[in-house]
Design a protein around this motif. Structure first.
Motif, PDB file in Angstrom:
ATOM      1  N   MET A  36       8.881   4.280   2.158  1.00  0.00           N
ATOM      2  CA  MET A  36       8.863   4.002   3.588  1.00  0.00           C
ATOM      3  C   MET A  36       9.616   2.716   3.865  1.00  0.00           C
ATOM      4  O   MET A  36       9.386   1.703   3.224  1.00  0.00           O
ATOM      5  CB  MET A  36       7.430   3.890   4.101  1.00  0.00           C
ATOM      6  N   GLN A  74      -2.222   5.328   6.142  1.00  0.00           N
ATOM      7  CA  GLN A  74      -2.699   3.966   6.406  1.00  0.00           C
ATOM      8  C   GLN A  74      -3.615   3.929   7.616  1.00  0.00           C
ATOM      9  O   GLN A  74      -4.386   2.999   7.774  1.00  0.00           O
ATOM     10  CB  GLN A  74      -1.518   3.030   6.628  1.00  0.00           C
ATOM     11  N   GLU A 111       0.834  -1.203   0.000  1.00  0.00           N
ATOM     12  CA  GLU A 111       0.000   0.000   0.000  1.00  0.00           C
ATOM     13  C   GLU A 111       0.868   1.253   0.000  1.00  0.00           C
ATOM     14  O   GLU A 111       0.583   2.223  -0.693  1.00  0.00           O
ATOM     15  CB  GLU A 111      -0.893   0.030   1.247  1.00  0.00           C
ATOM     16  N   MET A 112       1.923   1.211   0.818  1.00  0.00           N
ATOM     17  CA  MET A 112       2.768   2.400   0.897  1.00  0.00           C
ATOM     18  C   MET A 112       3.529   2.651  -0.386  1.00  0.00           C
ATOM     19  O   MET A 112       4.024   3.742  -0.617  1.00  0.00           O
ATOM     20  CB  MET A 112       3.758   2.272   2.074  1.00  0.00           C
ATOM     21  N   MET A 113       3.687   1.619  -1.215  1.00  0.00           N
ATOM     22  CA  MET A 113       4.331   1.836  -2.512  1.00  0.00           C
ATOM     23  C   MET A 113       3.323   2.302  -3.551  1.00  0.00           C
ATOM     24  O   MET A 113       3.649   2.392  -4.730  1.00  0.00           O
ATOM     25  CB  MET A 113       4.960   0.538  -2.996  1.00  0.00           C
ATOM     26  N   GLY A 114       2.102   2.528  -3.110  1.00  0.00           N
ATOM     27  CA  GLY A 114       1.099   2.988  -4.060  1.00  0.00           C
ATOM     28  C   GLY A 114       0.541   1.862  -4.909  1.00  0.00           C
ATOM     29  O   GLY A 114       0.071   2.082  -6.012  1.00  0.00           O
ATOM     30  N   LYS A 148       2.700   5.778   9.925  1.00  0.00           N
ATOM     31  CA  LYS A 148       1.548   5.208   9.209  1.00  0.00           C
ATOM     32  C   LYS A 148       0.453   6.249   9.013  1.00  0.00           C
ATOM     33  O   LYS A 148      -0.264   6.217   8.020  1.00  0.00           O
ATOM     34  CB  LYS A 148       1.007   3.990   9.954  1.00  0.00           C
ATOM     35  N   GLY A 190       1.497   8.305   6.134  1.00  0.00           N
ATOM     36  CA  GLY A 190       1.295   7.574   4.886  1.00  0.00           C
ATOM     37  C   GLY A 190      -0.165   7.297   4.570  1.00  0.00           C
ATOM     38  O   GLY A 190      -0.479   6.696   3.562  1.00  0.00           O
ATOM     39  N   ARG A 221       1.245   8.386  -2.547  1.00  0.00           N
ATOM     40  CA  ARG A 221       2.203   7.440  -1.966  1.00  0.00           C
ATOM     41  C   ARG A 221       3.332   7.081  -2.915  1.00  0.00           C
ATOM     42  O   ARG A 221       4.387   6.637  -2.475  1.00  0.00           O
ATOM     43  CB  ARG A 221       1.482   6.161  -1.551  1.00  0.00           C
ATOM     44  N   MET A 281       6.282   8.832  -1.977  1.00  0.00           N
ATOM     45  CA  MET A 281       6.860   8.561  -0.661  1.00  0.00           C
ATOM     46  C   MET A 281       7.558   7.208  -0.684  1.00  0.00           C
ATOM     47  O   MET A 281       7.134   6.287  -1.358  1.00  0.00           O
ATOM     48  CB  MET A 281       5.758   8.428   0.392  1.00  0.00           C
TER      49      MET A 281
END
Ligand code: ATP
Ligand code: MG
Lengths: 260, 270
Positions: free
Chosen positions: B88, B56, A132-135, B51, B54, B83, B86
Motif C-alpha cells: 500500500m 485497518q 501494519e500494512m506491511m504485515g 484502509k 487492508g 497483508r 498486499m
C-alpha cells in the motif's frame, strides 16, 4: 444535577476504558517479543536512546543531590556531635529513597516524554499504519523494544545515581568539611544492609521503570495524531509518571520499611 | 464478472465516522490482475476504503473479501499474513523517519525474507532505479521532497512483489515527467507481474489512461463503474460532472452543511 452525574459517569467510564485499553496494550506488548536476531539490535538502539542519553542528567543531578545531602547532613549531625554518621545518612537516603525516586522523575522528564513524542509522531505520520500494512506488528517492532529498554535501564540509572550521589556526599563531607574519611565509609558499610536497603531500592526502581515506560509508550501509542494531541500526550506522560512514582513510592516504602 | 476473476469483493459496506456515514451500502468488485481506478471527490472516503480493504478499519456491516478471505473476520496473525501479500502506498508516503531511503526500501525485505545482504541490495537498488531515485538512497526521509517521498514509498511498497497493490494518490505532487513515468510504471508492473492494482486518484485523464476498470465513489456509494469507455459514455449526470470537472451539478463540492444564507444569517452562533 443529572448533568453532573452524567459527567461524572462519563468521566469514570473514560478512565476505566483507558485503563482497560492500556492493560490490553501492556499485555500485548509484553508477549510480543521480537525474534532475538532482529530484536536485539533494536533493543540495544533503544537502550542507547533511553539510557545512555539520560546518563548526563542522571550523573549531574546525582552529584548535586549527594553534595546537598552532605551539607545538610553535616549541619544537622554536628548539632548532636555525630558528624561521622554522615556517610551512613547520605547512603541510606540515596539508596532507599532519593536514588530510585529522583531517577524516575528525571527519567519521566527526559526519556519518557521523548518516547511519547516519538511514538506519537510516528502515529501521526502514519508510520505505524504503514508498518501494519506491511504485515509488521508495531507493538512488536516499535513498542516492545522501547518498553524493555526503559525497564532495563531504570534500575541501572538509579544505581549510578546513588553511587555518584554517595561520592558527591563524600566530596562535601570529607574533602570540604573535614569529616574523617575512614568513618565516612566505615559507618556506611556497617549500617547499609544489602538485602534491606540496596535490594529494596533496586526493587523500587524496577517498579518505577516499569510504570514510567508503560505510561510513556502507551500515551504515545494512544495519542490523538495531531500536534495538540502529541503535546498533550507528552504532558500527560510527565504528570502521570511523576504522580505514579510518588504515590507508589509511599506504598512501597510502607511495605518495605514500615514494619506493617 | 465471475467470482473466479474477482480479487476484492465488497458487499453492502457500511462504515461510520462518528455520526457520519462514510459508506452506505457500497458494493464493488475489483478484478484480479487488472488496474482498477477508484475516483471520487475529496473527502468521500477513498483512503478510508483502502484502509478497510487492508483491515485497518472495521466496517459497521457488510463484508470485504480479498482473494476469498474475509478481511475483518481474520485473527490478528492471519491478517498480518494476508497483508504480506498486499502493498500500500500511503497518501503521505509514511516513510520511517529514523532510517535512510535505502533502509526504508529494504525494510520489508529484511523483516519478511531471509535473503542475503547482497541480494537485498540488488533488489533495493532496482526498485529505487524504477522510481528514478537510486542516487538518493543515502538521503534521510526528511531530506526528500514531497514527490520524492512518495516515489520512495512506492518503491518500498513493491519491494516484496505483492499480489495486490493499492496506490493512494500516486500522482499528487509529481511533475509531468515523473507522472508520466509513474503511469508507465504502474501499468508495466501490472502487465509484467500480473498483480492486481487499485489506484485511487483525482487525476481523471491519467487514471483513465491506465486503468482497465474505473469506478466513481460519491456520497458513500458507487455512482458509476465500468471500463474507461463505458464511463465516458455513462449518461449519468453525476458521472459526467465528475469526469469533466464541472463545479455545478449533483455531486457536491461542499462538505455537508446548512445553506450558506442561513449560516451567514445566524452569525452569532459560530
Ligand atoms: N480519523 C478520522 N476521524 C474522523 N473522521 C475522519 C477520520 N479520517 C477521515 N475522516 C473523515 O472521513 C472522510 C473520508 O476521509 P478520506 O481520507 O477517506 O477521504 P478521501 O476520499 O481519501 O479524500 P482525499 O481525496 O482528499 O484524500 C472525510 O470526510 C473525513 O472527514
Ligand atoms: Mg485520501
Amino acid at each position: 444535577m443529572i448533568d453532573r452525574l452524567a459527567t461524572i459517569g462519563r468521566g469514570t467510564f473514560d478512565i476505566l476504558a483507558s485503563l482497560g485499553r492500556s492493560s490490553e496494550f501492556l499485555v500485548r506488548s509484553l508477549i510480543a517479543v521480537p525474534r532475538p536476531a532482529t530484536g536485539l539490535p533494536l533493543l540495544v538502539k533503544q537502550i542507547y536512546a533511553v539510557g545512555v542519553l539520560s546518563l548526563a542528567i542522571i550523573v549531574v543531578s546525582g552529584l548535586f543531590i549527594g553534595m546537598v545531602l552532605g551539607l545538610q547532613g553535616y549541619n544537622i549531625l554536628t548539632d548532636y556531635g555525630s558528624e561521622q554518621a554522615i556517610g551512613q545518612m547520605v547512603a541510606l537516603t540515596l539508596v532507599r529513597e532519593l536514588g530510585p525516586v529522583v531517577t524516575a522523575l528525571l527519567f519521566a522528564g527526559r526519556a519518557g516524554s521523548a518516547l511519547t513524542a516519538e511514538i506519537g509522531l510516528m502515529k501521526a505520520t502514519e508510520q505505524l499504519s504503514s508498518m501494519e500494512m506491511m504485515g509488521v506488528d508495531p507493538l512488536r517492532r516499535v513498542i516492545a523494544p522501547r518498553f524493555w529498554a526503559g525497564f532495563i535501564t531504570m534500575p541501572l540509572l538509579a544505581m549510578i545515581f546513588s553511587v555518584v550521589g554517595i561520592w558527591g556526599g563524600m566530596l562535601v563531607g570529607v574533602d570540604w568539611l573535614g569529616v574523617f574519611e575512614g568513618s565516612y565509609w566505615a559507618n556506611m558499610q556497617s549500617s547499609v544492609d544489602f538485602g534491606e536497603d540496596v535490594l529494596n531500592g533496586v526493587i523500587k526502581s524496577i517498579v518505577f521503570g516499569f510504570v514510567c515506560t508503560w505510561i510513556a509508550v502507551y500515551q504515545g501509542y494512544d495519542s490523538v495524531p495531531t500536534s495538540e494531541g502529541i503535546s498533550s500526550a507528552t504532558t500527560k506522560t510527565v504528570v502521570y509518571s511523576s504522580l505514579a512514582v510518588l504515590g507508589l513510592d509511599f506504598i512501597l516504602t510502607a511495605v518495605m520499611f514500615g514494619d506493617i | 464478472m465471475t467470482s473466479e476473476s474477482t480479487f476484492i469483493d465488497i458487499q453492502n459496506l457500511v462504515f461510520l465516522r462518528g455520526e457520519r456515514r462514510i459508506f452506505d451500502g457500497l458494493s464493488l468488485q475489483i478484478p484480479r490482475g487488472k488496474v482498477t481506478a477508484i475516483m471520487g471527490p475529496s473527502g468521500t472516503g477513498k483512503t478510508t476504503l483502502l484502509k478497510l480493504i487492508g483491515g485497518q478499519l472495521r466496517p459497521e456491516s457488510g463484508r470485504i473479501t480479498v482473494d476469498g478471505i474475509c478481511v475483518h473476520k481474520l485473527r490478528r496473525s492471519a491478517l498480518y499474513d494476508l497483508r504480506k501479500r498486499m502493498g500500500m502506498l500511503f497518501q503521505s508516503g509514511a516513510l520511517f523517519s529514523d532510517i535512510s531511503t535505502y533502509e526504508n526500501v529494504a525494510f520489508p525485505l529484511r523483516v519478511h525474507t531471509k535473503l542475503p545482504e547482497d541480494m537485498i541490495r540488488d533488489i533495493v537498488l532496482m526498485k529505487l532505479e524504477a522510481v528514478g531515485l537510486r542516487g538518493a538512497r543515502d538521503l534521510m526521509p526528511s531530506e526528500l521532497s514531497g514527490g520524492m517521498t512518495r516515489r520512495v514509498a512506492l518503491a518500498r511498497s513493491i519491494a516484496l512483489d505483492p499480489e495486490l497493490i493499492m496506490y493512494d494518490e500516486p500522482f499528487t505532487g509529481q511533475d509531468p515527467i515523473a507522472k508520466g513515468v509513474l503511469v508507465e510504471m504502474i501499468s508495466k508492473l501490472n502487465r509484467s507481474m500480473g498483480l492486481t492494482s487499485v489506484l485511487v486518484s483525482h487525476d481523471v485523464p491519467e487514471s483513465l489512461s491506465i486503468c482497465d476498470y474505473a469506478c466513481i465513489v460519491s456520497n458513500g456509494q458507487v455512482i458509476g463503474a465500468g471500463t474507461p469507455e463505458e464511463l465516458q459514455d455513462n449518461p449519468s449526470e453525476r458521472v459526467q460532472q465528475f469526469l469533466q470537472g464541472k463545479p455545478d451539478g449533483p455531486v457536491p463540492f461542499h462538505y455537508p452543511a446548512e445553506p450558506i444564507a442561513e449560516d451567514l444569517a445566524g452569525g452569532a452562533q459560530r
